[in-house]
Every structure is written in structure tokens, then in C-alpha cells.
Design a protein around this motif. Sequence first.
Motif, PDB file in Angstrom:
ATOM      1  N   VAL A 127     -13.260  -8.311   2.209  1.00 28.24           N
ATOM      2  CA  VAL A 127     -13.398  -7.262   3.251  1.00 28.24           C
ATOM      3  C   VAL A 127     -14.695  -6.485   2.955  1.00 28.24           C
ATOM      4  O   VAL A 127     -14.961  -5.827   1.719  1.00 28.24           O
ATOM      5  CB  VAL A 127     -12.232  -6.534   3.067  1.00 28.24           C
ATOM      6  N   ILE A 128     -15.452  -6.342   3.826  1.00 30.33           N
ATOM      7  CA  ILE A 128     -16.641  -5.276   3.614  1.00 30.33           C
ATOM      8  C   ILE A 128     -16.464  -3.969   4.376  1.00 30.33           C
ATOM      9  O   ILE A 128     -16.999  -2.963   3.675  1.00 30.33           O
ATOM     10  CB  ILE A 128     -17.880  -6.106   4.551  1.00 30.33           C
ATOM     11  N   ASN A 129     -15.584  -3.942   5.340  1.00 32.26           N
ATOM     12  CA  ASN A 129     -15.170  -2.445   5.712  1.00 32.26           C
ATOM     13  C   ASN A 129     -13.836  -2.662   6.317  1.00 32.26           C
ATOM     14  O   ASN A 129     -13.568  -3.709   6.819  1.00 32.26           O
ATOM     15  CB  ASN A 129     -16.105  -2.019   6.732  1.00 32.26           C
ATOM     16  N   GLN A 130     -13.026  -1.523   6.527  1.00 33.66           N
ATOM     17  CA  GLN A 130     -11.576  -1.671   7.054  1.00 33.66           C
ATOM     18  C   GLN A 130     -11.426  -0.159   7.606  1.00 33.66           C
ATOM     19  O   GLN A 130     -11.913   0.674   7.347  1.00 33.66           O
ATOM     20  CB  GLN A 130     -10.880  -2.113   6.091  1.00 33.66           C
ATOM     21  N   TRP A 131     -10.793  -0.409   8.914  1.00 33.71           N
ATOM     22  CA  TRP A 131     -10.748   0.904   9.637  1.00 33.71           C
ATOM     23  C   TRP A 131      -9.046   0.880   9.786  1.00 33.71           C
ATOM     24  O   TRP A 131      -8.494  -0.124  10.268  1.00 33.71           O
ATOM     25  CB  TRP A 131     -11.231   1.084  11.030  1.00 33.71           C
ATOM     26  N   SER A 132      -8.446   2.033   9.783  1.00 34.68           N
ATOM     27  CA  SER A 132      -6.973   2.032   9.826  1.00 34.68           C
ATOM     28  C   SER A 132      -6.966   3.096  11.082  1.00 34.68           C
ATOM     29  O   SER A 132      -7.411   4.171  11.358  1.00 34.68           O
ATOM     30  CB  SER A 132      -6.203   2.710   8.830  1.00 34.68           C
ATOM     31  N   SER A 133      -5.821   2.806  11.984  1.00 36.11           N
ATOM     32  CA  SER A 133      -5.455   3.337  13.199  1.00 36.11           C
ATOM     33  C   SER A 133      -3.784   3.802  13.149  1.00 36.11           C
ATOM     34  O   SER A 133      -3.151   3.133  12.116  1.00 36.11           O
ATOM     35  CB  SER A 133      -5.644   2.504  14.623  1.00 36.11           C
ATOM     36  N   ALA A 134      -3.534   4.845  14.038  1.00 37.30           N
ATOM     37  CA  ALA A 134      -2.053   4.941  13.919  1.00 37.30           C
ATOM     38  C   ALA A 134      -1.163   4.150  14.737  1.00 37.30           C
ATOM     39  O   ALA A 134      -0.138   4.074  14.865  1.00 37.30           O
ATOM     40  CB  ALA A 134      -1.715   6.506  14.073  1.00 37.30           C
ATOM     41  N   PHE A 135      -1.979   3.240  15.751  1.00 37.71           N
ATOM     42  CA  PHE A 135      -1.707   2.567  16.841  1.00 37.71           C
ATOM     43  C   PHE A 135      -1.591   1.096  16.346  1.00 37.71           C
ATOM     44  O   PHE A 135      -2.825   0.610  15.916  1.00 37.71           O
ATOM     45  CB  PHE A 135      -2.101   3.035  18.013  1.00 37.71           C
ATOM     46  N   PRO A 136      -1.056   0.224  16.845  1.00 38.31           N
ATOM     47  CA  PRO A 136      -1.437  -1.302  16.943  1.00 38.31           C
ATOM     48  C   PRO A 136      -2.422  -1.553  17.898  1.00 38.31           C
ATOM     49  O   PRO A 136      -2.730  -0.948  19.117  1.00 38.31           O
ATOM     50  CB  PRO A 136       0.007  -1.973  17.316  1.00 38.31           C
ATOM     51  N   PRO A 137      -3.189  -2.803  18.011  1.00 40.64           N
ATOM     52  CA  PRO A 137      -4.184  -3.065  18.854  1.00 40.64           C
ATOM     53  C   PRO A 137      -3.843  -2.996  20.469  1.00 40.64           C
ATOM     54  O   PRO A 137      -2.680  -3.517  20.791  1.00 40.64           O
ATOM     55  CB  PRO A 137      -4.755  -4.327  18.415  1.00 40.64           C
ATOM     56  N   GLY A 138      -4.876  -2.729  21.242  1.00 40.74           N
ATOM     57  CA  GLY A 138      -4.389  -2.848  22.670  1.00 40.74           C
ATOM     58  C   GLY A 138      -5.396  -3.229  23.556  1.00 40.74           C
ATOM     59  O   GLY A 138      -5.418  -2.898  24.812  1.00 40.74           O
ATOM     60  N   ASN A 139      -6.389  -4.270  23.324  1.00 40.52           N
ATOM     61  CA  ASN A 139      -6.609  -5.168  22.358  1.00 40.52           C
ATOM     62  C   ASN A 139      -8.161  -5.322  21.704  1.00 40.52           C
ATOM     63  O   ASN A 139      -8.023  -5.773  20.607  1.00 40.52           O
ATOM     64  CB  ASN A 139      -6.149  -6.521  22.713  1.00 40.52           C
ATOM     65  N   ALA A 140      -9.051  -5.002  22.475  1.00 37.99           N
ATOM     66  CA  ALA A 140     -10.488  -5.324  22.083  1.00 37.99           C
ATOM     67  C   ALA A 140     -10.932  -4.284  21.115  1.00 37.99           C
ATOM     68  O   ALA A 140     -10.264  -3.209  20.939  1.00 37.99           O
ATOM     69  CB  ALA A 140     -11.267  -5.202  23.205  1.00 37.99           C
TER      70      ALA A 140
END
Length: 542
Positions: free
Chosen positions: A54-67
Motif C-alpha cells: 500500500v502506497i496510500n489509503q483513503w477511508s470513507s464513511a460510505f461504500p463505493p458508488g462506484n468510480a
Amino acid sequence: MKLISTLFLFFIISFSSYCQNTVGVIQNNSGSFNGYTLFTAQTETYLINNCGQVINQWSSAFPPGNAVYLLENGNLLRAAKITNPDINFGGRGGRVELFDWDGNLIWEYTYSDNLVSHHHDVFPMPNGNILMLAVTTMTLAEATQAGRDPASLSENLLYNEQILELEPVGTNDANVVWEWNIKDHFIQDFDNTKDNFGVISDNPQLLDINFLGTSAGKANWMHINSMQYYEDLDQIVLSSRQLNEIYIIDHSTTTAEASTNSGGTYGKGGDLLYRWGNPVAYGRGTVNDQQLFGQHYPYFIPEGLTDAGKIMVFNNGFTRTPEFSEVFVLSPPTNSLGFYTQSTGAYGPSNPEYIYTDPFNPANFFSSFLSNAQRLPNGNTLIIEGASGSFFEINASNSKVWEYINPVGSFDILTQGDDPTGTGNTTFRAIKYATDYPAFVGRDLTPSDPIELNPNLNNCTILSTNNQEISDLSIFPNPVVNKLTIESLDPITKVEIYSIDGKLLTTVAKSDQINLGHFAAGIYNIKLFSFNKTAHKKLIKL
């Protein structure tokens, strides 16, 4: 002699161990394109190197929707899925998010209520705006007035496919600066007392509102699953999964022109400039002429790459017999740049210029949904078999040079050795970025652990290159005890020696012989340079 035999056995076991990897990197050969791959899984978005680190990682509160896209400034544009009980179909999203490199949410926009919803795709425009794909609801009365046979409205409503161009405002708002709707470009021959009546085959620039494809009359009858913008022509290419066609429309129009059949660079307003894949949809062919089956991600190959200006598309092969997937490259016929030609028959070409299928058994390569393919700067093609979460890269000879299995299941991160089948590790799309992509300038790109638990990197080397191979190269003896001799037609300018897990151990300049007496017994990777040429070798040290 016994020691040599033992080390050879260790060598064979080590280099066949990649077959024992079940998730993460399965193989990474020297012919792979050295870049960073971006994909989203559950609430996380990952950027990985060719070893799956892993070079970088982003976290969201939501699942993908999708792109998801990595922008040149290092920001991450991501579609997210939110709850909407009124509009609910595969690929629905409803929310667009923008994060900075460090994972901070800097902008969000919701387009979701009982009558509208974003779905599937967004696209970052060169001017900083964002194209968003959405549906709006047409009531039974509206659809019938537009010419739809009411007997073919199984849900008593119909979704209009829409594209909005958003200018972000503040942290959670946007101005709509351009709009296009497919409902402005219908034709029908069902009821001459209703709107849009005409001869289908005489109007291929319009969409037959009564052509159902594989939709069975559901509200989500078109199911546009991809929207890609091509700046060189100021055009947008769309993919309809249910109607098994791709479409190109003009983005140079005003919103007012986009609702008509005139205006814009190409003089056709918002009508279809081009379509391909299923000519029966506009009365110019039969079922035997259909070439697309539930396809995803048609896009114009960018300038500077092999087949630039042509269209690449992942043809899922869904609903045909037998079912198998393909990757197409096709070149739409034109009479001048961006102006597509079409005779009394179907839109050309009659066949793609390039077709990839599994070279041994077509049935071995099949994803009924999701998926994409991407042409890379070194001429390779990255292919995402979305249903199984399988990523692989092929070279110009169609040989696999990189393979990766998404280790993120529906509920858990998989452990190396787990069987990923049925775990929900599906992947909508993945995109690979070159290491010199502007987003990476000045960033800390130190790799961390792979995503999967208990990772095994013994099968991987991060020594892949985009350069030519050194001519007639040989290294000997191999296995070696002390001195290693290097011979080639090209002068060797530098040698790098790596551990089996990809750590650089030493660099030797301009030498045709290297003393390895102080190295511990084991297996090493060697990268050899001759100006702009490179080569890789495996070495056993006794």
C-alpha cells in the motif's frame, strides 16, 4: 554437490511459491508496467505498487458508488453509495466525495432523493469541474407520452439517463453548468399520437424508447454503467449494459443545445454522434450482428499510447452462449476528426481491430458484470475481471506479466492462503498510474504492508521496467560462490542487487565482474543497466 542440489531445490520451491499465493500479488514479471494501481473496496480506497504494498489509503464513511480517480494534484475523487429506498439498482451511488492526499474530506455532494440519483460514474474534467452520471424518474404518464408502450413498463416508471457537469462550490455544494438527458433524444414507432413518432431505422442518432434489450421492461432499462470524457474531441462515450451498445455524444453544446438536435462543434446538439455494438437496436441489423454483451468502460485511448484515439472496451459476454469475456479495441470510421460516418447499414467497424480472449480456453476469462481494461504507457493492457476481483496485465504478445487478486471481501480482509471465491471481493474498476504521474511529485511513497493478512512477498520483485532489454546478456556461474561474470553486447553501466523480497542491497558501477564472496547463501534478484536498457536475472549464491 549435496549443497548445490539442496539450493537448487530451494530455488525451485521459492520461484514456484507464487502459485501458492491466493490473494494479493500472484506474479510480477519484469515485463510489467511499473506503476501504482488504484481501486476501491468497501469503504477504503487503495493505491498499491506492483508488489501489492500500500502506497496510500483513503477511508470513507460510505461504500463505493462506484468510480474512483486520482487527480493530478493528489486529490481523490470518489463516488459513494448512500441509502435511497425509492431508487435502488446495481451501481446506484448518490454521493460524490473529494479527499486530499492525506485523506481529509474536502468536498461532498449529494444527488439523491425520491426522483433522482447519481449512479456508477463520475469524471474529473480538465477545468476542475466534475461530470456526474445520474438517473431521473419519468412517471408512467410521462413515459407513455414519450411513446413507450405501457405494457413494457413493468414498474410503471422509467429512468431517464442524465449527465450533469458540476462546478464544486464550498465544501458541499455545486453549480450545474451543463446538462444532457437521453429523454430529449428518443424515437418510437409504437403510437403516432404520442411524442417522438418516426421511423427507427431512418434515425440512428436517436434512441428507440421501446427497445428493451435485456431489461425486461424494468425502470432501469438502459443501465448506463460508464461515462468517460475525451478532451481532444470534447466528446463523452457512454456504455449501456442492458441495450448492449456504446454511445458518443457532444459535450461542446450548451445545455439548451444538448436538448435539441442542432448546435455544438458537430452540429447535432445532444443527439447520438455514434453508436456501436448492437445494430438491431436501431433497425439496422439482426441478432447475429450483436457484438457487445453487457459491456463496461468504453473509453478513448489517450494520445501517446498504443492505439491512441481508438476505443477500448471490456466486453463482458453476459447473456450470450457460451459466456466469455473479451477486450476490444475499435476504430470508429470518420470523415474528419470527430465526425463519424454511417451509411445505410450499421455503424462501423464491422469488427474490432483487436480482440483479447483467454488464449487457451475462452471460458476461463469471464466476468458477467463490472470490469474494465486500460492501455498502459509501455503498450501493455491492464484488465480487471471484476466479478472475481482479479487484476492482470498482458503484454503485446497477450502473455500475463502481472496478476493480483483483490484481498478485500464483503466482511473481512482475506489472509494469504484463503480461497477468495465467493468472498465478495468484486471490483468495479481499477486504474494504473505511471510513477511520474503529477500526483506523486513530492509525496511520501514509502510502501507499507500489503492489504492481505499474513502477506507473502517472496513471489514478487519491484524491479519491473518499461525499457528495452539488454542484448545477448548472460551471467555466470549461476550458482556462484565468489566472482560473478557478466557478458553482453551492450556495455553494462550499473548493477543493482536485491534481496528476494525486493530490498536493494548494493549498487555496483561499470563492471563485468562482481565479487559476491561476502554475500550470504541464498537467492537474489539482479537488475543490470546499459544506459536506457535494463534486464533482470535471478541468482543463486552458494
